[in-house]
Scaffold this active site. Structure first.
Site, PDB file in Angstrom:
ATOM      1  N   GLY A  16      -3.235 -35.453  60.840  1.00  0.00           N
ATOM      2  CA  GLY A  16      -2.522 -36.460  60.073  1.00  0.00           C
ATOM      3  C   GLY A  16      -3.325 -37.690  59.774  1.00  0.00           C
ATOM      4  O   GLY A  16      -4.343 -37.965  60.397  1.00  0.00           O
ATOM      5  N   LYS A 137      10.609 -31.575  52.359  1.00  0.00           N
ATOM      6  CA  LYS A 137      10.559 -31.203  53.774  1.00  0.00           C
ATOM      7  C   LYS A 137      11.293 -29.884  54.022  1.00  0.00           C
ATOM      8  O   LYS A 137      10.839 -29.059  54.817  1.00  0.00           O
ATOM      9  CB  LYS A 137      11.151 -32.329  54.628  1.00  0.00           C
ATOM     10  CG  LYS A 137      10.337 -33.619  54.567  1.00  0.00           C
ATOM     11  CD  LYS A 137      10.885 -34.691  55.497  1.00  0.00           C
ATOM     12  CE  LYS A 137      10.021 -35.937  55.453  1.00  0.00           C
ATOM     13  NZ  LYS A 137      10.449 -36.973  56.414  1.00  0.00           N
ATOM     14  N   ARG A 141       9.972 -26.222  55.579  1.00  0.00           N
ATOM     15  CA  ARG A 141      10.693 -25.440  56.591  1.00  0.00           C
ATOM     16  C   ARG A 141      10.820 -23.977  56.166  1.00  0.00           C
ATOM     17  O   ARG A 141      10.551 -23.063  56.939  1.00  0.00           O
ATOM     18  CB  ARG A 141      12.090 -26.023  56.808  1.00  0.00           C
ATOM     19  CG  ARG A 141      12.152 -27.274  57.649  1.00  0.00           C
ATOM     20  CD  ARG A 141      13.603 -27.614  57.939  1.00  0.00           C
ATOM     21  NE  ARG A 141      13.725 -28.721  58.884  1.00  0.00           N
ATOM     22  CZ  ARG A 141      14.857 -29.068  59.493  1.00  0.00           C
ATOM     23  NH1 ARG A 141      15.964 -28.387  59.238  1.00  0.00           N
ATOM     24  NH2 ARG A 141      14.885 -30.076  60.348  1.00  0.00           N
TER      25      ARG A 141
END
Length: 312
Positions: A16, A137, A141
């Site tokens: 990240g 998001k 998933r």
């Protein structure tokens, strides 16, 4: 093929360039785990500097520079680990796609924690307002699940550093002293968690079979508050009543629509959480979710009241 990890503690890779999130994860884990930290873009300079600084005093941390789109470097990093945490910023959520592809390719990652760390994207009801903030998001998933990658999703709701220092007053940096704006009827509850506490719970999940292929929710009672409750807590701390001005759902929606993106996103999140109840309107289903403070009662965390003590 992965490196032989059977005779040593599981290695963990944090990927990240979102400074606060990545830094907290490293800090929470460095005392007990070997940990790999990878930066992923030119904008990663602050995070890289922080990681290098920590690495100088903690030799267990190995810094791997590169990009999520550099497959060769990514594969080599993944071969060394069994657990991967991704902490990229929200705007880079789709950059996890090559990471997921690489994880699938090497086939030895025991747990993947994608970059979420907020409201449950599958439960929010503001898709017409959020400029695909949550749908991106959810898309990640579905990709993780379709590839059969072992996962844990972390839904910590709001960080205490976001909105709480102002008592949920858009555009403000400090709590009010005289007048306060309350959105909706003020009785819908949201959840605030301190970043370092979220990191501690995240680290706890990584080797826990009880969280495998489930969502870890953080909803401790002392951190789950309505705007009315929040103002009352603050009034008790400063010994003064505030004038409460209530803004209806219709008026808030009007303000959101009249304010350009991205300046209106604070109000979108307020509408989602404190009007629609997107963090608390549903029960946690034990078949696919667990509540972190119940699962890990030994993990200490900062309550909303304790956080506000520092602002008095």
């Amino acid at each position: 093929m992965c490196s032989n990890l059977t005779k040593r503690r599981r290695q963990r890779l944090c990927i990240g360039f979102h400074f606060n999130k990545s830094n907290r994860l490293i800090t929470a884990s460095m005392h007990s785990f070997s940990f790999l930290f990878a930066t992923s873009s030119p904008s990663a300079a602050p995070a890289t500097a922080a990681a290098n600084s920590m690495a100088e005093s903690k030799s267990k941390i190995l810094i791997i520079g590169g990009s999520l789109h550099d497959e060769e470097i990514l594969i080599e990093a993944l071969k060394q680990v069994e657990v991967v945490i991704c902490a990229v910023a929200s705007k880079q959520v789709h950059d996890q796609k090559p990471l997921i592809s690489a994880i699938k390719r090497i086939g030895c990652i025991k747990r993947f924690i994608p970059s979420e760390f907020g409201s449950d994207p599958d439960r929010t009801t503001v898709s017409h307002l959020d400029h695909n903030f949550y749908s991106r998001k959810s898309e990640i998933r579905r990709l993780v699940e379709s590839q059969g990658i072992p996962y844990t999703y972390i839904c910590c709701n709001f960080y205490t550093s976001y909105l709480l220092p102002s008592l949920v007053q858009p555009g403000c940096q400090a709590p009010p002293q005289d007048n306060v704006t309350i959105f909706g009827d003020g009785n819908v509850r949201g959840v605030f968690m301190k970043e370092s506490d979220v990191a501690a719970f995240t680290i706890s999940t990584m080797d826990d079979p009880r969280t495998l292929n489930k969502t870890l929710y953080l909803r401790p009672p002392g951190n789950t508050v309505s705007m009315n409750e929040l103002v009352t807590i603050w009034e008790e701390k400063i010994g003064k009543k505030l004038e409460r001005n209530y803004i209806s759902e219709e008026e808030l929606l009007k303000r959101i629509q009249e304010t350009p993106y991205p300046e209106n996103m604070q109000m979108v999140f307020i509408y989602s959480v404190f009007v629609k109840g997107d963090q608390t309107y549903y029960d946690i289903n034990s078949s696919n979710g667990v509540e972190g403070t119940q699962l890990y009662p030994h993990v200490e965390y900062t309550t909303v009241s304790q956080f506000l003590d520092k602002l008095v």
